[in-house]
Write an enzyme that holds these catalytic residues in place. Structure first.
Site, PDB file in Angstrom:
ATOM      1  N   VAL A 155       0.824  -1.198   0.000  1.00 48.99           N
ATOM      2  CA  VAL A 155       0.000   0.000   0.000  1.00 48.99           C
ATOM      3  C   VAL A 155       0.865   1.257   0.000  1.00 48.99           C
ATOM      4  CG1 VAL A 155      -1.793   1.257   1.263  1.00 48.99           C
ATOM      5  CG2 VAL A 155      -1.820  -1.247   1.206  1.00 48.99           C
ATOM      6  N   GLU A 156       1.967   1.214   0.730  1.00 49.26           N
ATOM      7  CA  GLU A 156       2.817   2.390   0.871  1.00 49.26           C
ATOM      8  C   GLU A 156       3.573   2.729  -0.412  1.00 49.26           C
ATOM      9  OE1 GLU A 156       3.297   4.637   3.031  1.00 49.26           O
ATOM     10  OE2 GLU A 156       2.281   3.912   4.816  1.00 49.26           O
ATOM     11  N   SER A 157       4.260   1.759  -0.991  1.00 55.21           N
ATOM     12  CA  SER A 157       5.212   2.050  -2.072  1.00 55.21           C
ATOM     13  C   SER A 157       5.099   1.114  -3.252  1.00 55.21           C
ATOM     14  CB  SER A 157       6.636   1.964  -1.521  1.00 55.21           C
ATOM     15  OG  SER A 157       6.913   0.620  -1.115  1.00 55.21           O
TER      16      SER A 157
END
Length: 561
Positions: A155-157
């Site tokens: 989700v982050e990167s």
């Protein structure tokens, strides 16, 4: 193999905190760059820096911290992080450790459906994740954290260690500079610990553990706080308490990005928890360690290291994304991650290589007008390195003196994933329906003023140049501007009018046979002195055919003749 467990020391009592751990994900359906966060907010108490286990060559089980150089006489043998206990497939093993209660909510189902319908995207993400996920899974399991946490970088990167958001967040875990600094991550010209696979994972899990404790064991609130900041979540809780409302995640008034971020993670893990029910076949990822940690005794050129390890340079850089330049940081960490299968041979080869061959050195004769800053830029190094290597107490140098300068063994262009080359790739990426121009930053300009002048958005301008909107601009920096075709034509016409403001573009010029500095300067309406200054040219040396020059040309001053 012994393992040093990470220990989180929660020192301070709960206070009014306003930190943003990482900027939130945006509200589009496909995972994208997070949005900007508050750098000035407070952070949790610092935690003790953990050590990374690495067995000594003698087998006595001793270990060193990542930033501590090994003894020059005998570096420790490489050691791979331990894998989860005997699973056959990593995603299935992590699935068995899922413990965040599922939420049968429409928001979660929406994101689960998106991942199912865009499963090719998820397959690409897991392909990128395969070198890093075994280490992350091992650390998550060692701390007893929910298996869902290991998938937060999706989700982050999207598991890109080189990801950089317009909120100034970097790396797999999208850590902003202030959070990294608080948790002891080095961030300088040579090295950014926020991209380092080992160090960024340490910090992310330390912070998540802290948040879990801070919010009384509620993982949804901890994940939300990792995204938008613990202060934001704490204020939302107090507001609901004052109104007599529930204080669980779903009842809180949180930023829109966070209201997407948490369901997005839950939607992903919903699919991973029951792939058959969703009609998908998950990729198989081995739980075995992909890389081993090889301790070094000092700085080394990454091209030299790649050759010793029998690796493509880009592959070594992907495993060691924390190193921004062509070499490791002279002040550490003095270690490299290399594939497990190559680690033993690399360890032997690096131990046999004389220290003098770890780097290439060049003797530079100081000329009148030289400055340490100019010399550092010419050789792609820093003033601090030149001072350290040459024992200089300050920045004053005298003509006729000689400096020893560390230089890369290959052309800078041959280090594909260095910060400079990643930026060049970003700037060169074609933008459909737009025309490229360049702008050289002048004193007093900002991203906002430059964007306004060219009729583009300042966030767009930052993205085209690998920046965040809050990043500072240095005078003389060249920015790429991608204008819509009609705007570009209008700007060009305006520039051709008498009295139009100068529009400076940076161009690369290849010297042809018969060229001279005077001829080139005359053709492009610049001065010989400027060409010498821009390219750090020696007045006593002649131009050579094929030599490349950088010119900063005012396009409003050019005519058709």
């Amino acid at each position: 193999m012994t393992r040093n467990l990470f220990h989180l020391a929660v020192i301070a009592a709960f206070a009014l905190l306003t930190a943003c751990a990482t900027p939130p994900g945006d509200t589009r359906t496909e995972p994208a760059d997070p949005t900007e966060s508050d750098e000035a907010s407070k952070l949790p108490p610092a935690v003790t820096r953990a050590t990374l286990g690495a067995a000594d060559i003698s087998g006595d089980g001793s270990a060193e911290t990542p930033d501590t150089p090994a003894a020059a006489a005998a570096a420790p043998a490489p050691a791979a992080p331990a894998a989860p206990a005997a699973p056959d497939e990593l995603i299935a093993h992590l699935r068995s450790q899922f413990s965040i209660p599922p939420a049968g909510r429409a928001e979660v189902r929406k994101h689960a459906d998106w991942y199912v319908h865009h499963f090719d995207y998820l397959e690409r993400v897991f392909e990128r994740a395969s070198p890093y996920l075994p280490h992350i899974a091992a650390e998550v399991e060692a701390r007893g954290l929910p298996g869902e946490v290991a998938f937060l970088p999706v989700v982050e990167s999207a598991f890109d260690p080189f990801a950089y958001s317009h909120g100034r967040a970097a790396g797999l875990w999208q850590i902003i500079p202030s959070t990294g600094k608080h948790f002891g991550l080095k961030q300088n010209w040579w090295y950014d610990g926020r991209r380092d696979v080992l160090e960024s994972t340490r910090v992310a899990l330390d912070y998540l553990e802290y948040l879990h404790g801070l919010f009384d064991g509620d993982w949804l609130l901890a994940v939300a706080a990792y995204n938008c900041g613990q202060g934001t979540v704490a204020r939302a809780i107090r507001r609901n308490q004052s109104l007599g409302l529930e204080t669980d995640f779903w009842s809180l008034k949180l930023p829109a990005e966070t209201r997407v971020y948490v369901p997005r993670l839950l939607g992903l893990t919903t699919v991973l928890a029951a792939p058959d029910d969703h009609g998908v076949t998950l990729p198989e990822i081995s739980p075995q360690p992909v890389f081993a940690v090889v301790e070094l005794d000092g700085q080394i050129d990454l091209a030299v290291a790649a050759e010793l390890a029998g690796l493509e340079l880009a592959e070594l850089q992907k495993l060691n994304p924390g190193f921004n330049r062509w070499a490791t940081d002279p002040d550490g960490p003095h270690r490299l991650l290399v594939p497990v299968a190559m680690a033993a041979d690399f360890h032997v080869a690096i131990a046999a290589l004389p220290a003098s061959e770890h780097m290439r050195w060049q003797r530079h004769a100081v000329r009148p007008g030289d400055t340490l800053g100019g010399i550092a830029r010419r050789y792609d190094t820093t003033v601090e390195v030149l001072q350290s290597v040459n024992g200089l107490p300050g920045t004053r140098i005298r003509a006729g003196a000689h400096l020893m300068v560390p230089t890369s063994t290959r052309s800078i262009a041959d280090y594909p994933l260095s910060a400079d080359n990643r930026l060049a790739d970003t700037q060169a990426r074609q933008r459909a329906g737009r025309v490229r121009s360049e702008h050289t930053v002048r004193k007093g300009e900002s991203l906002w003023s430059i964007a306004r002048r060219h009729g583009v958005g300042h966030r767009e301008l930052a993205s085209w140049n690998g920046m965040a909107p809050g990043d500072t601009l240095s005078v003389g920096r060249t920015l790429v501007v991608w204008q819509a075709g009609d705007k570009a034509g209008t700007a060009k016409a305006a520039a051709a009018r008498p009295g139009a403001d100068p529009m400076i573009r940076r161009i690369n010029y290849t010297v042809r046979r018969g060229d001279s500095l005077y001829r080139i300067a005359n053709n492009f309406r610049v001065s010989v002195a400027d060409i010498r200054r821009w390219n750090d040219l020696d007045e006593q040396r002649y131009l050579q055919p094929g030599q490349r020059l950088v010119l900063h040309v005012d396009v409003t001053a050019q005519s058709g003749g």
